[in-house]
Write a protein that holds these residues in place. Structure first.
Motif, PDB file in Angstrom:
ATOM      1  N   HIS A  24       0.859  -1.194   0.000  1.00 38.42           N
ATOM      2  CA  HIS A  24       0.000   0.000   0.000  1.00 38.42           C
ATOM      3  C   HIS A  24       0.893   1.241   0.000  1.00 38.42           C
ATOM      4  O   HIS A  24       2.036   1.204   0.456  1.00 38.42           O
ATOM      5  CB  HIS A  24      -0.919  -0.010   1.233  1.00 38.42           C
ATOM      6  N   TYR A  26       0.937   3.602   1.893  1.00 40.49           N
ATOM      7  CA  TYR A  26       1.289   4.084   3.230  1.00 40.49           C
ATOM      8  C   TYR A  26       2.461   3.311   3.838  1.00 40.49           C
ATOM      9  O   TYR A  26       2.843   3.578   4.986  1.00 40.49           O
ATOM     10  CB  TYR A  26       0.098   3.949   4.184  1.00 40.49           C
ATOM     11  N   SER A  41      -6.452   0.419  -1.867  1.00 34.21           N
ATOM     12  CA  SER A  41      -7.040  -0.863  -1.451  1.00 34.21           C
ATOM     13  C   SER A  41      -7.790  -1.556  -2.582  1.00 34.21           C
ATOM     14  O   SER A  41      -7.755  -2.786  -2.668  1.00 34.21           O
ATOM     15  CB  SER A  41      -7.881  -0.740  -0.193  1.00 34.21           C
ATOM     16  N   PHE A  63      -6.700  -6.034   7.389  1.00 35.19           N
ATOM     17  CA  PHE A  63      -7.923  -6.216   6.597  1.00 35.19           C
ATOM     18  C   PHE A  63      -7.599  -6.329   5.105  1.00 35.19           C
ATOM     19  O   PHE A  63      -8.302  -6.990   4.353  1.00 35.19           O
ATOM     20  CB  PHE A  63      -8.949  -5.101   6.877  1.00 35.19           C
ATOM     21  N   MET A  64      -6.509  -5.693   4.666  1.00 37.31           N
ATOM     22  CA  MET A  64      -6.132  -5.751   3.251  1.00 37.31           C
ATOM     23  C   MET A  64      -5.610  -7.148   2.906  1.00 37.31           C
ATOM     24  O   MET A  64      -5.932  -7.703   1.853  1.00 37.31           O
ATOM     25  CB  MET A  64      -5.054  -4.707   2.950  1.00 37.31           C
ATOM     26  N   HIS A 175      -6.594  10.291   9.725  1.00 40.13           N
ATOM     27  CA  HIS A 175      -7.305  11.339   8.981  1.00 40.13           C
ATOM     28  C   HIS A 175      -8.109  12.272   9.882  1.00 40.13           C
ATOM     29  O   HIS A 175      -8.484  13.358   9.462  1.00 40.13           O
ATOM     30  CB  HIS A 175      -8.197  10.694   7.908  1.00 40.13           C
ATOM     31  N   SER A 214      -9.507   8.632  -3.381  1.00 37.83           N
ATOM     32  CA  SER A 214      -8.704   7.571  -2.763  1.00 37.83           C
ATOM     33  C   SER A 214      -7.223   7.897  -2.974  1.00 37.83           C
ATOM     34  O   SER A 214      -6.885   8.842  -3.705  1.00 37.83           O
ATOM     35  CB  SER A 214      -9.019   6.227  -3.428  1.00 37.83           C
TER      36      SER A 214
END
Ligand code: 13P
Ligand code: SF4
Length: 310
Positions: A24, A26, A41, A63-64, A175, A214
């Motif tokens: 990802h 991040y 994602s 979760f990914m 966020h 996104s």
């Protein structure tokens, strides 16, 4: 082990074990640099579903990696550190969710992909930040909707579509830490800048943003824009690749409240993965994501329903 040696060994392990590294935006810069695919994602789910590799090394959060396993269950899916969670996913347990669902038995249940496999299995359809509007619009107008777990993304969709939805009260710790007051000060210093924000941000930040999307959409906007200065309201890892792709543009991370735990825009969950842990998990083929066949059977339906719409 030195960084260069780790990188060489990871590249060798990929060949020896027919493994693919999906990361990802991040993740730390060095993890992104060894990845075969970097994405948001939705992009990562699509990539995980179509890979022919035997092992998926998922450099992201739990979760990914679970979503990758659900979409391609015959593959071994590794996560460098099982502690890589997510405040949104953690806020929504199956027991709590069942209680809320019981209150709205006739609602269509749409869940943001940032939730556990159990929650996905309890949903009618999943969405990501890049297709949330499309997914909500795919539900007939007269059909009431329960949306979980991100209240900020949910409120953004309500505003954009005019659809009433029941919202779960979850939020992303990263966020929610952006400060509007400080953001305005930076904007005043750079009046020609564009503010780009992830829809997990609070309403006051989104109101002030020039573009909302996104992580992949934010990147594309910055790359395609003819502006020079951007204030970027999402996790700072996104800046790593962007700085290489648009070296002449000035990218300013959106400022956070002083009392934010690390006073930075970093996701502590994402950052528990390190290059060393990624290497270790490839050597040991552990930690591995394990999900029962029954849970996969239930959770895959709402994800496939989303992918059919994309
Ligand atoms: P994306 O869908 O943009 O990758 O966002 C995932 C996420 O966790 C944002 O905090
Ligand atoms: Fe979860 Fe927020 Fe981290 Fe994304 S940035 S993984 S939503 S805690």
């Amino acid at each position: 082990m030195k960084r260069e040696e780790l990188i060489d060994r990871i590249q060798q392990l990929k060949k020896d074990k027919n493994a693919v590294v999906l990361a990802h935006y991040y993740q730390t810069g060095d993890i992104q640099d060894v990845a075969d695919f970097i994405g948001d994602s939705l992009g990562l789910s699509i990539e995980a579903k179509k890979t022919t590799a035997d092992i998926i090394v998922f450099a992201g959060v739990h979760f990914m990696a679970e979503t990758a396993k659900i979409l391609n269950p015959t593959k071994k899916v590794l996560l460098p550190d099982l502690e890589a969670g997510c405040s949104l996913a953690d806020s929504c347990t199956p027991e709590m969710f069942q209680n809320v669902k019981n209150k709205f038995p006739n609602h269509t249940v749409i869940t943001y992909v940032n939730c556990s496999a159990e929650i996905k299995a309890m949903s009618d359809i999943v969405c990501t930040s890049s297709n949330a509007l499309k997914i909500v619009e795919s539900i007939p107008n007269d059909q009431p909707i329960l949306f979980a777990p991100d209240k900020n993304l949910g409120a953004y969709i309500v505003k954009k579509t005019g659809r009433e939805m029941e919202l779960w009260e979850g939020a992303c710790v990263v966020h929610e830490a952006f400060s509007l007051e400080k953001l305005i000060k930076i904007r005043l210093k750079h009046p020609k800048s564009k503010i780009v924000a992830h829809p997990e941000s609070e309403e006051q930040i989104l109101k002030y943003a020039d573009f909302i999307g996104s992580t992949s959409e934010m990147k594309a906007f910055i790359i395609d824009s003819d502006r020079e200065v951007f204030i970027v309201a999402t996790e700072e890892g996104i800046l790593h690749g962007l700085r290489k792709e648009v070296p002449n543009k000035i990218l300013i991370p959106a400022p956070v409240y002083e009392d934010n735990s690390c006073a930075c825009g970093e996701c502590a969950f994402m950052k528990v993965n390190t290059l060393q842990k990624l290497y270790n998990c490839m050597v040991n083929e552990s930690p591995e994501i394990q999900i029962s066949d029954e849970l996969i059977r239930q959770a895959v339906k709402p994800i496939e329903r989303m992918l059919a719409i994309k």
